[in-house]
Structure formats: C-alpha cells, structure tokens
Design a protein around this motif. Structure first.
Motif, PDB file in Angstrom:
ATOM      1  N   VAL A  58      58.612  86.123 -27.950  1.00  0.00           N
ATOM      2  CA  VAL A  58      59.908  85.464 -28.095  1.00  0.00           C
ATOM      3  C   VAL A  58      60.663  85.669 -26.776  1.00  0.00           C
ATOM      4  CG1 VAL A  58      62.114  85.528 -29.321  1.00  0.00           C
ATOM      5  CG2 VAL A  58      59.979  85.797 -30.589  1.00  0.00           C
ATOM      6  N   VAL A  59      61.219  84.594 -26.238  1.00  0.00           N
ATOM      7  CA  VAL A  59      61.886  84.691 -24.936  1.00  0.00           C
ATOM      8  C   VAL A  59      63.296  85.276 -25.038  1.00  0.00           C
ATOM      9  CG1 VAL A  59      60.494  82.863 -23.913  1.00  0.00           C
ATOM     10  CG2 VAL A  59      62.690  82.295 -24.932  1.00  0.00           C
ATOM     11  N   ARG A  60      63.843  85.316 -26.226  1.00  0.00           N
ATOM     12  CA  ARG A  60      65.154  85.950 -26.422  1.00  0.00           C
ATOM     13  C   ARG A  60      64.957  87.295 -27.111  1.00  0.00           C
ATOM     14  NH1 ARG A  60      70.029  81.894 -27.543  1.00  0.00           N
ATOM     15  NH2 ARG A  60      69.607  80.484 -25.817  1.00  0.00           N
ATOM     16  N   SER A  61      64.193  88.151 -26.447  1.00  0.00           N
ATOM     17  CA  SER A  61      63.915  89.482 -26.981  1.00  0.00           C
ATOM     18  C   SER A  61      64.181  90.511 -25.894  1.00  0.00           C
ATOM     19  CB  SER A  61      62.459  89.580 -27.453  1.00  0.00           C
ATOM     20  OG  SER A  61      61.571  89.450 -26.355  1.00  0.00           O
ATOM     21  N   LYS A  62      64.372  91.729 -26.313  1.00  0.00           N
ATOM     22  CA  LYS A  62      64.558  92.826 -25.363  1.00  0.00           C
ATOM     23  C   LYS A  62      63.312  92.959 -24.495  1.00  0.00           C
ATOM     24  CE  LYS A  62      65.859  97.693 -25.132  1.00  0.00           C
ATOM     25  NZ  LYS A  62      66.082  97.521 -23.717  1.00  0.00           N
ATOM     26  N   ARG A  63      62.134  92.836 -25.106  1.00  0.00           N
ATOM     27  CA  ARG A  63      60.862  92.921 -24.378  1.00  0.00           C
ATOM     28  C   ARG A  63      60.831  91.902 -23.244  1.00  0.00           C
ATOM     29  NH1 ARG A  63      57.968  92.319 -28.521  1.00  0.00           N
ATOM     30  NH2 ARG A  63      58.374  90.112 -28.625  1.00  0.00           N
ATOM     31  N   TRP A  64      61.192  90.660 -23.543  1.00  0.00           N
ATOM     32  CA  TRP A  64      61.180  89.592 -22.537  1.00  0.00           C
ATOM     33  C   TRP A  64      62.165  89.907 -21.411  1.00  0.00           C
ATOM     34  CZ3 TRP A  64      57.922  85.525 -22.037  1.00  0.00           C
ATOM     35  CH2 TRP A  64      58.244  84.575 -21.070  1.00  0.00           C
ATOM     36  N   ALA A  65      63.378  90.305 -21.775  1.00  0.00           N
ATOM     37  CA  ALA A  65      64.390  90.635 -20.768  1.00  0.00           C
ATOM     38  C   ALA A  65      63.917  91.787 -19.888  1.00  0.00           C
ATOM     39  CB  ALA A  65      65.715  90.985 -21.448  1.00  0.00           C
ATOM     40  N   ASP A  66      63.326  92.805 -20.515  1.00  0.00           N
ATOM     41  CA  ASP A  66      62.806  93.936 -19.741  1.00  0.00           C
ATOM     42  C   ASP A  66      61.751  93.470 -18.740  1.00  0.00           C
ATOM     43  OD1 ASP A  66      64.408  95.687 -21.198  1.00  0.00           O
ATOM     44  OD2 ASP A  66      62.743  96.515 -22.386  1.00  0.00           O
ATOM     45  N   LEU A  67      60.814  92.651 -19.187  1.00  0.00           N
ATOM     46  CA  LEU A  67      59.716  92.216 -18.317  1.00  0.00           C
ATOM     47  C   LEU A  67      60.167  91.238 -17.238  1.00  0.00           C
ATOM     48  CD1 LEU A  67      56.847  91.939 -20.928  1.00  0.00           C
ATOM     49  CD2 LEU A  67      57.083  93.637 -19.087  1.00  0.00           C
ATOM     50  N   ARG A  68      61.191  90.465 -17.498  1.00  0.00           N
ATOM     51  CA  ARG A  68      61.720  89.569 -16.460  1.00  0.00           C
ATOM     52  C   ARG A  68      62.352  90.386 -15.330  1.00  0.00           C
ATOM     53  NH1 ARG A  68      59.703  84.597 -16.115  1.00  0.00           N
ATOM     54  NH2 ARG A  68      61.600  83.781 -15.216  1.00  0.00           N
ATOM     55  N   ARG A  69      62.937  91.517 -15.690  1.00  0.00           N
ATOM     56  CA  ARG A  69      63.583  92.370 -14.697  1.00  0.00           C
ATOM     57  C   ARG A  69      62.570  93.279 -14.003  1.00  0.00           C
ATOM     58  NH1 ARG A  69      66.051  94.583 -17.918  1.00  0.00           N
ATOM     59  NH2 ARG A  69      64.960  96.556 -17.991  1.00  0.00           N
ATOM     60  N   ASP A  70      61.590  93.787 -14.751  1.00  0.00           N
ATOM     61  CA  ASP A  70      60.603  94.738 -14.234  1.00  0.00           C
ATOM     62  C   ASP A  70      59.266  94.411 -14.900  1.00  0.00           C
ATOM     63  OD1 ASP A  70      58.968  96.939 -13.637  1.00  0.00           O
ATOM     64  OD2 ASP A  70      60.597  98.392 -13.884  1.00  0.00           O
ATOM     65  N   ARG A  71      58.334  93.884 -14.134  1.00  0.00           N
ATOM     66  CA  ARG A  71      57.078  93.375 -14.694  1.00  0.00           C
ATOM     67  C   ARG A  71      56.070  94.468 -15.054  1.00  0.00           C
ATOM     68  NH1 ARG A  71      53.973  89.944 -11.713  1.00  0.00           N
ATOM     69  NH2 ARG A  71      54.500  91.086  -9.835  1.00  0.00           N
ATOM     70  N   ARG A  72      56.416  95.734 -14.835  1.00  0.00           N
ATOM     71  CA  ARG A  72      55.498  96.825 -15.201  1.00  0.00           C
ATOM     72  C   ARG A  72      55.426  96.981 -16.719  1.00  0.00           C
ATOM     73  NH1 ARG A  72      57.885 101.837 -12.399  1.00  0.00           N
ATOM     74  NH2 ARG A  72      59.755 100.777 -13.152  1.00  0.00           N
ATOM     75  N   VAL A  73      54.198  97.197 -17.208  1.00  0.00           N
ATOM     76  CA  VAL A  73      53.991  97.308 -18.644  1.00  0.00           C
ATOM     77  C   VAL A  73      52.796  98.221 -18.922  1.00  0.00           C
ATOM     78  CG1 VAL A  73      52.445  95.302 -18.820  1.00  0.00           C
ATOM     79  CG2 VAL A  73      53.837  95.934 -20.777  1.00  0.00           C
TER      80      VAL A  73
END
Length: 155
Positions: A58-73
């Motif tokens: 989901v693009v409106r999720s905390k996960r998405w926002a986190d990854l847009r800012r910092d692509r490390r996972v």
C-alpha cells in the motif's frame, strides 16, 4: 564465536533449498527505518522470482513512507513451531520501486513475471487485481542469511 559460525554453516540452506523455500512461503516481515531512526516491522505477502523478492505494498503506509525516505530494508521469511522445525531466511539490501505509483495496470514488461507469480501464489488467479492503492517494491538482496534447524537432527 567460531563454534557459532560452524553451526551457522551447518544449518545454512543450500542455494536450491533457499530458492525452494522462498518460492513456497507466502508471508514475510519487512523491517524499515522510521524518520526518527526507530525500526518499524510490518507483514506482507511476497513473490520470489529466483533472484529478487517482490512486495506489493500500500503506497499510503508507514512502510512505504519509510522506504521512500530510506531504501534500506531487512526482510525475514520463516516457518516452524518446534525448535527442530525452524527454517528461515533474512534478506537485506536496498529496494527499488518498479512501475507506476500507485499501480493501476499500465503495461510494464518488467512486472509481467512477478505479477503473475504473485497472483497465482496468493490469489489463485492468472492476473493480479489492481486497486490503485498498491505499488511494487523489489529487493534484490545484497546479503542473505538462512537457517534450517532440521539439519541439526533429533534432539
């Protein structure tokens, strides 16, 4: 330290075992870094294409926002209830965003294979239903650690 490393090698999955495991498992846990530096973990279904792990988020999720800012996972896929049944893998690196955001189904050759894998594995369909709320994230792991406690034998 050395004993742990030897044991780690003893329970490590072979490349074929790891591929089979990631192909058949359905659920993973995705760890991202929040804006304040705190970890955030969420659960998703995924598809494995033999090289990369694909997430439909989901693009409106905390996960998405986190990854847009910092692509490390870091992503963990695991299974088992009893100690001697535990198997899993941790895949880590930097994600890439693939296709339109959000995904509404425009032609994208790069997504043909992962979308078919994902639809068949998770929905028993040949095509994924696009809802305009999700988009694709690909992790081609930079590091993978695996374990299969069944290799330790009966306790």
């Amino acid at each position: 330290m050395t004993a742990t490393q030897r044991r780690g090698r003893k329970i490590m999955m072979t490349p074929g075992e790891l591929d089979d495991f990631l192909t058949t498992q359905r659920t993973c846990r995705v760890a991202t870094v929040s804006a304040d530096g705190a970890p955030h973990v969420s659960t998703l279904w995924f598809a494995w294409d033999g090289t990369s792990l694909w997430l439909y988020s989901v693009v409106r999720s905390k996960r998405w926002a986190d990854l847009r800012r910092d692509r490390r996972v870091a992503i963990v896929v695991d299974t088992g209830e009893e100690y001697d049944e535990l198997r899993g893998a941790e895949l880590s690196g930097r994600v890439e965003f693939v296709g339109e955001i959000p995904r509404v189904g425009e032609l994208c050759a790069e997504l043909d294979f992962p979308e078919t894998l994902f639809a068949r594995k998770n929905f028993d369909l040949d095509e994924i239903p696009h809802d305009g709320r999700h988009a694709w994230i690909r992790l081609t792991p930079e590091k993978t650690v695996s374990w299969d406690f069944r290799k330790l034998g009966a306790r």
